[in-house]
Design a protein around this motif. Structure first.
Motif, short mmCIF file in Angstrom:
data_model
loop_
_atom_site.label_atom_id
_atom_site.label_comp_id
_atom_site.label_asym_id
_atom_site.label_seq_id
_atom_site.Cartn_x
_atom_site.Cartn_y
_atom_site.Cartn_z
N ASN A 88 9.40 -34.02 16.86
CA ASN A 88 9.50 -35.40 17.37
C ASN A 88 9.31 -36.45 16.29
O ASN A 88 9.86 -37.54 16.38
N LYS A 89 8.52 -36.14 15.26
CA LYS A 89 8.22 -37.14 14.23
C LYS A 89 9.39 -37.41 13.30
O LYS A 89 9.43 -38.41 12.61
N ASP A 90 10.33 -36.45 13.21
CA ASP A 90 11.50 -36.65 12.34
C ASP A 90 12.66 -35.81 12.87
O ASP A 90 12.82 -34.65 12.53
N VAL A 91 13.47 -36.43 13.74
CA VAL A 91 14.54 -35.69 14.40
C VAL A 91 15.72 -35.41 13.46
O VAL A 91 16.66 -34.71 13.83
N ASP A 92 15.66 -35.95 12.24
CA ASP A 92 16.73 -35.67 11.28
C ASP A 92 16.41 -34.43 10.43
O ASP A 92 17.28 -33.92 9.72
N TYR A 93 15.17 -33.97 10.48
CA TYR A 93 14.80 -32.75 9.75
C TYR A 93 15.05 -31.57 10.68
O TYR A 93 14.33 -31.35 11.66
N ILE A 94 16.13 -30.81 10.41
CA ILE A 94 16.52 -29.71 11.30
C ILE A 94 15.73 -28.46 10.92
O ILE A 94 15.93 -27.87 9.85
N VAL A 95 14.80 -28.06 11.80
CA VAL A 95 13.99 -26.86 11.54
C VAL A 95 14.85 -25.62 11.76
O VAL A 95 14.73 -24.62 11.04
N MET A 96 15.75 -25.67 12.74
CA MET A 96 16.65 -24.54 13.02
C MET A 96 17.88 -25.06 13.75
O MET A 96 17.79 -26.01 14.53
N GLN A 97 19.03 -24.46 13.48
CA GLN A 97 20.21 -24.76 14.29
C GLN A 97 21.01 -23.48 14.54
O GLN A 97 21.00 -22.55 13.73
N PHE A 98 21.67 -23.44 15.69
CA PHE A 98 22.37 -22.23 16.13
C PHE A 98 23.63 -22.65 16.86
O PHE A 98 23.60 -23.57 17.67
N GLY A 99 24.76 -22.02 16.55
CA GLY A 99 25.99 -22.40 17.24
C GLY A 99 27.12 -21.40 17.04
O GLY A 99 27.12 -20.59 16.10
N ARG A 100 28.09 -21.48 17.93
CA ARG A 100 29.19 -20.50 17.97
C ARG A 100 30.27 -20.82 16.93
O ARG A 100 30.62 -21.97 16.73
N VAL A 101 30.77 -19.75 16.27
CA VAL A 101 31.92 -19.90 15.37
C VAL A 101 33.09 -19.00 15.79
O VAL A 101 34.21 -19.16 15.34
N ALA A 102 32.81 -18.01 16.67
CA ALA A 102 33.84 -17.13 17.23
C ALA A 102 33.27 -16.53 18.51
O ALA A 102 32.10 -16.78 18.84
N ASP A 103 34.07 -15.72 19.23
CA ASP A 103 33.60 -15.18 20.51
C ASP A 103 32.28 -14.42 20.38
O ASP A 103 31.41 -14.54 21.23
N ASP A 104 32.16 -13.62 19.33
CA ASP A 104 30.94 -12.83 19.14
C ASP A 104 30.28 -13.12 17.80
O ASP A 104 29.62 -12.24 17.23
N ALA A 105 30.44 -14.32 17.30
CA ALA A 105 29.83 -14.69 16.01
C ALA A 105 29.24 -16.10 16.10
O ALA A 105 29.84 -17.01 16.68
N PHE A 106 28.06 -16.24 15.52
CA PHE A 106 27.31 -17.50 15.59
C PHE A 106 26.64 -17.74 14.24
O PHE A 106 26.31 -16.79 13.53
N THR A 107 26.45 -19.01 13.89
CA THR A 107 25.67 -19.29 12.68
C THR A 107 24.25 -19.65 13.10
O THR A 107 24.03 -20.26 14.15
N LEU A 108 23.29 -19.24 12.28
CA LEU A 108 21.89 -19.54 12.52
C LEU A 108 21.28 -19.97 11.20
O LEU A 108 21.26 -19.21 10.23
N ASP A 109 20.83 -21.21 11.13
CA ASP A 109 20.21 -21.74 9.90
C ASP A 109 18.77 -22.12 10.22
O ASP A 109 18.50 -22.72 11.26
N TYR A 110 17.85 -21.77 9.32
CA TYR A 110 16.46 -22.16 9.56
C TYR A 110 15.81 -22.68 8.28
O TYR A 110 16.24 -22.33 7.17
N SER A 111 14.80 -23.53 8.45
CA SER A 111 14.09 -24.15 7.33
C SER A 111 12.59 -24.01 7.53
O SER A 111 12.14 -23.59 8.60
N TYR A 112 11.83 -24.39 6.51
CA TYR A 112 10.37 -24.39 6.60
C TYR A 112 9.94 -25.21 7.81
O TYR A 112 10.53 -26.26 8.06
#
Length: 391
Positions: free
Chosen positions: A345-369
């Motif tokens: 909540n203190k910084d909504v621009d700092y993405i701790v994790m993001q997850f999303g679809r790139v194909a029917d059975d493939a997704f990207t997952l990025d995470y940070s400290y």
């Protein structure tokens, strides 16, 4: 006048000392060097980043915090005067930039999070290449997947779902790899059969997904409704551990999905609770003796000492595409209700994790400290669970 952004790491430092203006300058300098691979030792790194971890730290000195606040306020006033002058110069630049940003936003199909999929524009266009993960090397896989991401580095991964075989449609296997040329394997996960609640095993061996195997690294367990999940490591159940709980299992995360009153018409809302970080940027152990003392109950009772509360970023409604939109910066290419970003909540621009679809059975997952691979992968697995009554 815009409110001053907090250092990413200070969000995760529970009741931590606020960094003074000197540390802020250093932190800002280190942020600009985020794209460069980090090859320095952890000690020199802390100096360079001026403890960005302070945002996520547990514990702290209240008196020191007050003094730091007063000092910070005086220095903030001086900075604000300088900033006002800079803002006037930047206004003209912003006007030009806004036109460009609008054009990019409308063209970015990868920034969509929606249940209404448009079957027309942009599907047959050329495939955009995703930005790859920065170079990441490790000797011990088990240690790496439980270790928080390095400060200033976003670990970019890919999740693939294998639904081939007799019962794979009901019990698919999920694999997590680094999203780069080498495609280094990190984790595998699969839902256990004959479990009362949804129960996923997580392993560091793609061929060994057994509870008693040496490669068992953690598990994800849901409640009966399938709306709340807990992530555990591979240590012993509290009943079988030593009296001092030193070898008892740790709770690594709790995930709470809110029931969506709008049914399928709106994006899901979720909260993630993870242990806070100490001054050495190590995770504070959470070893509850029973479920009544676990992360879910602590969240329910608002006893959040030494814990970090995160949530999914609220997407904005786009009138032109009639859909909910999030900006994934080229990492997500298909609209899906499963697409989400986790922020503080203190910084909504700092993405701790993001997850999303790139194909029917493939997704990207990025995470940070301060997140680690096991936490991020388990959160992604929870979003696949068929029982979620929150859509």
């Amino acid at each position: 006048m815009k409110e001053k952004k907090k250092e990413p790491a200070s969000m995760f430092q529970i009741n931590g000392d606020k960094p003074d203006s000197k540390s802020k300058k250093k932190a800002a300098k280190s942020d600009s060097e985020d794209s460069e691979p980090e090859a320095k030792s952890s000690k020199s790194k802390k100096k360079a980043t001026a403890s960005p971890a302070s945002m996520f730290q547990a514990g702290g000195d209240k008196e020191k915090e007050k003094k730091d606040k007063d000092k910070g306020k005086e220095k903030d006033k001086e900075k604000d005067k300088e900033k006002e002058k800079e803002k006037e110069k930047e206004k003209e630049k912003d006007k030009k930039g806004k036109k460009k940003a609008k054009a990019q936003e409308s063209d970015d199909s990868d920034s969509e999070l929606t249940t209404k999929k448009k079957k027309s524009k942009g599907k047959k266009g050329k495939k955009e290449e995703r930005p790859p993960s920065p170079p990441i090397e490790f000797d011990d896989l088990e240690e790496f997947v439980l270790q928080p991401a390095q400060q200033g580095v976003t670990v970019k991964c890919k999740v693939t779902r294998d639904q081939r075989g007799m019962d794979k449609s009901l019990y698919p296997t999920y694999y997590l790899h680094l999203d780069n040329d080498k495609k280094v394997f990190l984790l595998a996960g699969r839902k256990r059969k004959k479990s009362t609640t949804s129960n996923y095993l997580i392993s560091i061996d793609p061929t060994d997904l057994s509870r008693g195997g040496e490669n068992f690294i953690g598990k994800l367990r849901s409640n009966l409704m399938g709306t709340k999940f807990t992530v555990f490591d591979n240590a012993l159940h509290p009943d079988r551990s030593l009296p001092d709980m030193s070898n008892a299992r740790q709770e690594l995360a709790a995930i709470i999905y809110e029931t969506n009153v709008l049914g399928m018409k709106g994006p899901r809302r979720m909260t993630v609770v993870i242990p806070g970080m100490d001054k050495d940027s190590e995770r504070v152990p959470v070893r509850p003796r029973s479920d009544n003392d676990g992360l879910l109950m602590k969240f329910q009772n608002r006893k959040l000492d030494n814990l970090i509360e995160l949530r999914n970023k609220t997407p904005t409604w786009n009138e032109e595409t009639s859909s909910h939109v999030l900006n994934f910066n080229g990492r997500v290419t298909q609209a899906s209700i499963k697409n989400f970003q986790i922020v503080h909540n203190k910084d909504v621009d700092y993405i701790v994790m993001q997850f999303g679809r790139v194909a029917d059975d493939a997704f990207t997952l990025d995470y940070s400290y301060p997140m680690c691979a096991v936490q991020a992968f388990a959160i992604a697995l929870s979003s696949f669970d068929g029982k979620i009554a929150c859509e």
